[in-house]
Enzyme design. Sequence first.
Site, short mmCIF file in Angstrom:
data_model
loop_
_atom_site.label_atom_id
_atom_site.label_comp_id
_atom_site.label_asym_id
_atom_site.label_seq_id
_atom_site.Cartn_x
_atom_site.Cartn_y
_atom_site.Cartn_z
N GLN A 1 0.82 -1.22 0.00
CA GLN A 1 0.00 0.00 0.00
C GLN A 1 0.85 1.26 0.00
OE1 GLN A 1 -2.81 -1.71 3.41
NE2 GLN A 1 -3.70 0.08 2.44
N HIS A 2 0.21 2.36 -0.33
CA HIS A 2 0.70 3.74 -0.09
C HIS A 2 1.82 4.27 -0.98
CE1 HIS A 2 -1.56 2.90 3.50
NE2 HIS A 2 -0.60 2.20 4.07
N ASP B 1 -2.51 -4.81 -0.23
CA ASP B 1 -2.16 -6.20 0.13
C ASP B 1 -2.88 -6.70 1.38
OD1 ASP B 1 -0.58 -4.61 1.82
OD2 ASP B 1 1.30 -5.61 1.32
O1 LIG Z 1 1.87 0.16 4.95
C1 LIG Z 1 1.29 -0.92 5.06
C2 LIG Z 1 -0.13 -0.97 5.54
O2 LIG Z 1 -0.64 0.28 5.91
C3 LIG Z 1 2.01 -2.19 4.74
O3 LIG Z 1 1.31 -3.30 5.22
C4 LIG Z 1 2.26 -2.29 3.26
O4 LIG Z 1 1.03 -2.56 2.60
C5 LIG Z 1 3.35 -3.30 2.93
O5 LIG Z 1 3.02 -4.61 3.20
P1 LIG Z 1 4.02 -5.88 3.14
O6 LIG Z 1 4.83 -5.78 1.91
O7 LIG Z 1 4.81 -5.87 4.39
O8 LIG Z 1 3.08 -7.06 3.09
#
Ligand SMILES: O=C(CO)[C@@H](O)[C@H](O)COP(=O)(O)O
Length: 465
Positions: free
Chosen positions: A70-71, A225
Site C-alpha cells: 500500500q501507499h 495487500d
Molecule cells: O503500509 C502498510 C499498511 O498500511 C504495509 O502493510 C504495506 O502494505 C506493505 O506490506 P508488506 O509488503 O509488508 O506485506
Amino acid sequence: MLVAGVDSSTQSCKVVVREAETGALVREGRATHPDGTEVDPAAWWGALSEAISAAGGLADVSAASVAGQQHGMVCLDEGGEVVRPALLWNDTRSAGAAAELIQELGGGQAWADAVGLVPVASFTITKLRWLASNEPANADRTAAVCLPHDWLTWKLAGAGSLDALRTDRSDASGTGYWSTPTGEYRPDLLRLAFGREPLVPEVLGPTGIAGHLPEGASLGPGAGDNAAAALGAGALPGDVLVSIGTSGTAFSVAETPAADPSGTVAGFADTTGRFLPLVATLNAARVLDAVAALLGVDHAELSRLALSAPPGAGGLSLVPYLEGERTPNRPNSTGALHGLTLATSTPAYLARAAVEGMLCALADGLDALVAQGAEVNRVILVGGGARSEAVRRIAPEVFGAPVVVPPPGEYVADGAARQAAWVALGGDAPPPWSGGLVEEYEAKGVPAIRERYAEAREHVIDRTA
Ligand SMILES: O=C(CO)[C@@H](O)[C@H](O)COP(=O)(O)O
Ligand SMILES: Nc1ncnc2c1ncn2[C@@H]1O[C@H](COP(=O)(O)OP(=O)(O)O)[C@@H](O)[C@H]1O
C-alpha cells in the site's frame, strides 16, 4: 475456468493461478524485488513478468487481479513515464510533511473525520507534500499519481492514456486524499498537500473491470495487500488477522469505518464494500532476519533457540524499531535491547527477546483495535514470519488470545485470485473457496512479557542522521 492473483509486495512478487470455482491451486511463480524504500517501478514490472513466466503464463486465465504493497507514490508524467523512483510505505522522509499536514487541517480529529486516518510518513499524501517541497521540478512534471497495484494493473492492460488508470477502494483508502467514510476523493486535500490536483485513478467497485490482458482476460480492480489477505484468508467476524511480512499489521473486517484521532488505527476500506481498521508497524519479519544474521543462524535455528529460552527471556526485552517506527509514530527511532545480564547474554535469550519484542509491538496494535471496537476471538497469523514455529507458539502467550495458522501460502495473491474469480463468475459475493486445515495454538497469556516491553519501549534513542 482459471483465474490469477498477484501479490506485488515489498520484498517480492508472487503469482498464483487457481480454479475459479473451487480455489484449487494450479500453478504459481515468484520473483524478488530490490531492497530499499525508494524503488524504480520498472523493477516491479520486471519481477511481475518473471513471476508470471514462472507460473506458466496467463494465456489461459479468464480474469486476473493485482494486489500490492500500500501507499507507495508512483508519479507519472503527461506521456505516462515514471517521474522518479517510487517512495514506499516504509520510507520515513515525509515525517515532517505529515506533521505539517496535521497542523494545517486542524489536528488528528479533523483528519480522522475527513478521510479516516491521520497522516504519518507512510501515507501517499505526505509523500506528495514532500515532493512539492523538495523536488519542485519533479512535482511540476507529475501529471498523475497512483499506487503500486494501480500502476501494475495499468501496465498489464497495455499502459494506455492516463485516463485508463484504475484503483479500488481498499488501496484508495490508504492515500489520505480519498475518504473512507464518504467513499469519495477529497480534491481539496490533494490541493492542500500538493498545491494542485494531479490526475488520480478512478475507484472501481468490488468487481469493476480495470482493463484486459492482451489475450482478453478481464483485469479486476485489485487491492491493497492487507485487504487482499483478508479476502484470501476468509476472515470472519471476531477474527483479527495479523500479518508478519516486511510490515507487521493487525486488522479486522468491520461493518463501520474507524476514525481514530490518535492515528494509531488507520480507517481503511476493504475489498467487498466493508471496512478494514488496521494498525501497521514498520518492523516485523525483518527483525527476525536481522537477529538471525547477527547470530549467524538460519530461521529454523533462530526458532529453535527462541523456544529453548523461558517466556520473558529472563527480563531481556528487544524494542524492534530497526527502521524507525510508525506505530507508535517515532519515524527516527532506533531499536534497543534492555535488561542484558550475564545470564541473558546468550543466543537463545536474544532469539527469544527478538520474537517477543516483534510480537509485543503487534500486541499494542491489537489493543488499539479493541479500543476502536474490534472483537478478538482469535488471531489468524499469516505472512512470511508465520512460518517460524517460535512465532506461532509464542504469539498466544503475548497476544493473550488463541492463534490459528492457515497452511503456509500466499494469502495476498490468493485474495487477489479470489477477487478475479468473483469478477469472472459474477454474483453478490466472492466464491466460497474452502481453506485448508488450520493449525491451532493456545497458551496461557504471559502478561509479564508485555509489562517489561512497555517499560523498555519508552527508552529508545533516535538515529544520528
Ligand atoms: O503500509 C502498510 C499498511 O498500511 C504495509 O502493510 C504495506 O502494505 C506493505 O506490506 P508488506 O509488503 O509488508 O506485506
Ligand atoms: N521460517 C521463517 N521464519 C521467520 N521469517 C521468515 C521465515 N520464512 C520467511 N521469513 C521472512 O518473511 C519475510 C517475507 O514475508 P512476506 O510476507 O512475503 O513479506 P512481504 O509481503 O513484505 O514481501 C522475509 O523477511 C523472510 O525472511
